[in-house]
Design a protein around this motif. Structure first.
Motif, PDB file in Angstrom:
ATOM      1  N   ASP A  42       0.840  -1.212   0.000  1.00 18.26           N
ATOM      2  CA  ASP A  42       0.000   0.000   0.000  1.00 18.26           C
ATOM      3  C   ASP A  42       0.869   1.254   0.000  1.00 18.26           C
ATOM      4  OD1 ASP A  42      -2.316  -1.488  -0.023  1.00 18.26           O
ATOM      5  OD2 ASP A  42      -2.539  -1.477   2.175  1.00 18.26           O
ATOM      6  N   GLU A  43       1.952   1.224   0.764  1.00 19.67           N
ATOM      7  CA  GLU A  43       2.854   2.366   0.810  1.00 19.67           C
ATOM      8  C   GLU A  43       3.540   2.565  -0.541  1.00 19.67           C
ATOM      9  OE1 GLU A  43       5.169   5.585   2.334  1.00 19.67           O
ATOM     10  OE2 GLU A  43       3.221   4.690   2.789  1.00 19.67           O
ATOM     11  N   MET A  45       2.305   1.762  -3.461  1.00 17.17           N
ATOM     12  CA  MET A  45       1.305   2.322  -4.389  1.00 17.17           C
ATOM     13  C   MET A  45       1.061   3.801  -4.106  1.00 17.17           C
ATOM     14  SD  MET A  45       0.511  -0.045  -6.532  1.00 17.17           S
ATOM     15  CE  MET A  45       2.265  -0.436  -6.396  1.00 17.17           C
ATOM     16  N   ARG A  46       1.024   4.158  -2.827  1.00 18.21           N
ATOM     17  CA  ARG A  46       0.852   5.582  -2.470  1.00 18.21           C
ATOM     18  C   ARG A  46       2.014   6.409  -3.012  1.00 18.21           C
ATOM     19  NH1 ARG A  46       2.739   9.407   0.538  1.00 18.21           N
ATOM     20  NH2 ARG A  46       4.415   8.074   1.326  1.00 18.21           N
ATOM     21  N   LEU A  47       3.211   5.869  -2.876  1.00 27.62           N
ATOM     22  CA  LEU A  47       4.398   6.567  -3.341  1.00 27.62           C
ATOM     23  C   LEU A  47       4.394   6.689  -4.864  1.00 27.62           C
ATOM     24  CD1 LEU A  47       6.935   7.832  -2.144  1.00 27.62           C
ATOM     25  CD2 LEU A  47       8.089   5.631  -2.426  1.00 27.62           C
ATOM     26  N   ARG A  48       3.969   5.626  -5.542  1.00 26.87           N
ATOM     27  CA  ARG A  48       3.899   5.684  -7.007  1.00 26.87           C
ATOM     28  C   ARG A  48       2.919   6.760  -7.465  1.00 26.87           C
ATOM     29  NH1 ARG A  48       1.554   0.724 -10.395  1.00 26.87           N
ATOM     30  NH2 ARG A  48      -0.394   1.783  -9.837  1.00 26.87           N
ATOM     31  N   ARG A  49       1.791   6.851  -6.797  1.00 27.01           N
ATOM     32  CA  ARG A  49       0.811   7.883  -7.169  1.00 27.01           C
ATOM     33  C   ARG A  49       1.385   9.281  -6.974  1.00 27.01           C
ATOM     34  NH1 ARG A  49      -2.734   4.088  -4.680  1.00 27.01           N
ATOM     35  NH2 ARG A  49      -2.600   5.193  -2.681  1.00 27.01           N
ATOM     36  N   LYS A  50       2.154   9.454  -5.912  1.00 25.20           N
ATOM     37  CA  LYS A  50       2.761  10.762  -5.662  1.00 25.20           C
ATOM     38  C   LYS A  50       3.799  11.083  -6.738  1.00 25.20           C
ATOM     39  CE  LYS A  50       4.880  13.551  -2.010  1.00 25.20           C
ATOM     40  NZ  LYS A  50       5.304  13.605  -0.597  1.00 25.20           N
ATOM     41  N   ARG A  53       2.026  12.056  -9.931  1.00 27.75           N
ATOM     42  CA  ARG A  53       1.452  13.414  -9.901  1.00 27.75           C
ATOM     43  C   ARG A  53       2.482  14.482 -10.240  1.00 27.75           C
ATOM     44  NH1 ARG A  53      -1.086  11.570  -5.140  1.00 27.75           N
ATOM     45  NH2 ARG A  53       0.346  12.780  -3.845  1.00 27.75           N
ATOM     46  N   GLU A 249      10.724   9.079   2.144  1.00 30.84           N
ATOM     47  CA  GLU A 249      10.112   8.681   0.876  1.00 30.84           C
ATOM     48  C   GLU A 249      11.160   8.459  -0.210  1.00 30.84           C
ATOM     49  OE1 GLU A 249       5.687  10.763   1.044  1.00 30.84           O
ATOM     50  OE2 GLU A 249       7.420  11.956   0.435  1.00 30.84           O
ATOM     51  N   LYS A 252      12.363   4.977   0.234  1.00 31.27           N
ATOM     52  CA  LYS A 252      11.340   4.040  -0.220  1.00 31.27           C
ATOM     53  C   LYS A 252      11.212   4.034  -1.745  1.00 31.27           C
ATOM     54  CE  LYS A 252       8.615   4.256   4.048  1.00 31.27           C
ATOM     55  NZ  LYS A 252       7.354   4.727   4.677  1.00 31.27           N
ATOM     56  N   ARG A 256      11.673   0.762  -3.873  1.00 26.43           N
ATOM     57  CA  ARG A 256      10.538   0.316  -4.692  1.00 26.43           C
ATOM     58  C   ARG A 256      10.973  -0.254  -6.042  1.00 26.43           C
ATOM     59  NH1 ARG A 256       6.231   1.764  -7.877  1.00 26.43           N
ATOM     60  NH2 ARG A 256       7.413   3.414  -8.882  1.00 26.43           N
TER      61      ARG A 256
END
Length: 514
Positions: A42-43, A45-50, A53, A249, A252, A256
């Motif tokens: 989940d972390e 995926m959150r990082l990928r979305r950031k 963006r 981040e 991470k 990733r």
């Protein structure tokens, strides 16, 4: 080749642990060395979305503007540039060629600079210079002036594709890279749609001191200038120093992409990796594919003229060019989605998209000249091959490891594309008008050889995977780098093999995606 042969700072080859110099390992190694925790899905995926963006809007905008700028010559052809600057057909073809000569001359220096200097800043400088070169088109009164600015334009654009390939491998996994490159190339289709309407608009500008084609150059150069400014302030150079990521981040983000086994980057040029890139068969197979596939790229500058020759008016031709963009969007989107949905299918998916292209070439050559609708359909079918090149470019990025090797491979690959693009315009000689059977025959031959090359590349990589699968696995060796603690002590911390800046040949655990 053993992993010991490429490293420096080796203390004792007999011991199980190997200590490496920080200069030899990947830049991300310092962040993840000694890290034992795993990254939560989940972390991740959150990082990928950031990351998406902050990176994808700029990359998509770059491909949009680049595609618009590349088509300005073809658009200007139907807006009066040939008459205003007294160009012959041969001179017009030279303007298409000289762009890629400039690209070719600076491709190697640009790639070396991308390794040496911050990627985002270098790209922004190049975008700024290309905006100036594009604006200068409007001031040209003859062939010589246009030749100079086209040469400069090509030289400035040399860092764009190479820069994107490097950045995408820094921030994304191998599967993610295919989708993101595809999404960016979708902007090329969007650019054709936008350009069609921009061309339609500038046709109606009737200033006595400025012609429509000059307005086109000024408008696109202003958009490019805005993009250059945005890149300077907003585009990151690496996940290790990305302004929008916190220190945690950043660690991470590097962790990733561990599965890529390619690391982030290494600023030191390694001669052994350069030699490996030059002697690797897949480097030249991919280069031959891009060189052959780029020869028909000259069709982009001829397309509007060919469609107009079918009997369409200038206004109709400018609007019909938008349909080309819609087709490119649809084909690229379906192509990348198919390749991602079916693992190890890049070659097969790419080869399939050449089939409608063969049909289009036959229609354009065999239908009667009076059949405008059929000829137009043939023209549209001839551009269905876009997904094959998106998949090939992302594929070579996915199967090449070692930062220097990646940079050298990109330089060779894009130089091959430049040679194809530079040679292509010379096919379109005036004696072949209006049917252009000879150029279409050359295009057809290229598009028969290209899918064969994709299948050969797949066979070569699959064979190498089978060889590696049969080898015995030796996980006894561990790797360490020195780290200075806050109190000044030198300590050794373990670093994963994936961040040693090994090439795909050196790392026998590396498996090629197909």
């Amino acid at each position: 080749m053993s992993s010991e042969s490429f490293s420096v700072g080796l203390k004792d080859k007999k011991r199980a642990g190997v200590t490496l110099s920080a200069k030899e390992v990947d830049a991300g190694a310092q962040l993840v060395a000694g890290l034992t925790s795993t990254l939560d899905l989940d972390e991740a995926m959150r990082l990928r979305r950031k990351i998406d963006r902050h990176i994808m809007p700029l990359m998509c905008a770059l491909h949009l503007i680049q595609a618009m700028d590349k088509t300005t010559l073809g658009s200007a052809a139907i807006l009066g540039i040939q008459e205003a600057t007294h160009l012959t057909s041969n001179q017009y073809n030279w303007l298409g060629t000289v762009f890629y000569l400039g690209y070719l001359l600076l491709e190697c220096p640009q790639n070396l600079a991308l390794q040496r200097f911050p990627v985002g800043k270098l790209m922004s400088i190049n975008i700024f210079m290309w905006a100036i070169a594009l604006a200068c088109h409007a001031a040209c009164k003859n062939f010589t002036g246009l030749l100079v600015v086209r040469l400069l334009l090509g030289a400035c654009e040399g860092s764009v594709t190479a820069g994107f390939l490097i950045v995408s491998s820094m921030f994304y996994t191998r599967t993610e890279q295919v989708l993101r490159l595809g999404y960016c190339v979708l902007m090329s289709g969007t650019a054709q749609i936008i350009s069609g309407f921009v061309n339609f608009g500038v046709v109606h500008i009737t200033t006595p001191w400025f012609e429509p084609w000059q307005w086109l150059m000024i408008i696109t150069s202003l958009l490019t200038l805005i993009l250059a400014t945005s890149f300077w302030f907003l585009f990151p150079d690496s996940p290790t120093n990305a302004w929008f990521l916190s220190p945690d981040e950043r660690t991470k983000a590097v962790q990733r992409i561990k599965e890529n086994q390619t690391g982030v980057e290494n600023k030191h040029f390694k001669i052994k990796q350069m030699i490996e890139a030059l002697t690797d068969p897949k480097t030249w197979l991919f280069t031959l594919f891009l060189a052959l596939g780029s020869i028909p790229g000259s069709l982009a500058n001829q397309q509007a003229l060919i469609v107009a020759s079918f009997g369409f008016t200038i206004l109709q031709t400018t609007l019909l060019s938008s349909v080309t963009g819609v087709i490119e969007i649809l084909t690229v989107f379906t192509g990348i989605r198919l390749a991602v949905r079916r693992p190890n299918s890049r070659a097969y998916v790419g080869a399939v998209y050449f089939v409608p292209t063969w049909l289009g070439i036959l229609l354009v050559n065999l239908l009667p000249w009076s059949n405008k609708a059929g000829l137009l359909v043939g023209m549209y079918l001839s551009i269905f091959i876009a997904p094959a090149f998106v998949l090939a470019v992302s594929w070579v990025n996915n199967v090449t490891a070692g930062h220097t090797k990646k940079v050298v491979t990109n330089a060779i690959l894009l130089s091959g594309a430049c040679i194809g693009n530079a040679a292509g315009p010379f096919m379109w000689k005036s004696q072949y008008k209006p049917r252009y059977h000879v150029p279409w025959a050359v295009i057809g031959a290229c598009y028969v050889l290209c899918p064969i090359l994709l299948l050969v590349i797949r066979a070569v990589l699959a064979r190498e995977n089978r060889i590696r699968n049969a080898e015995s696995i030796d996980d006894r060796e561990e790797y360490f780098i020195e780290r200075i603690t806050e109190d000044g002590k030198h300590v050794e911390v373990k670093v994963d093999k994936e961040f040693l800046d090994m090439t795909d040949r050196q790392n026998r655990d590396y498996r090629y995606v197909l």
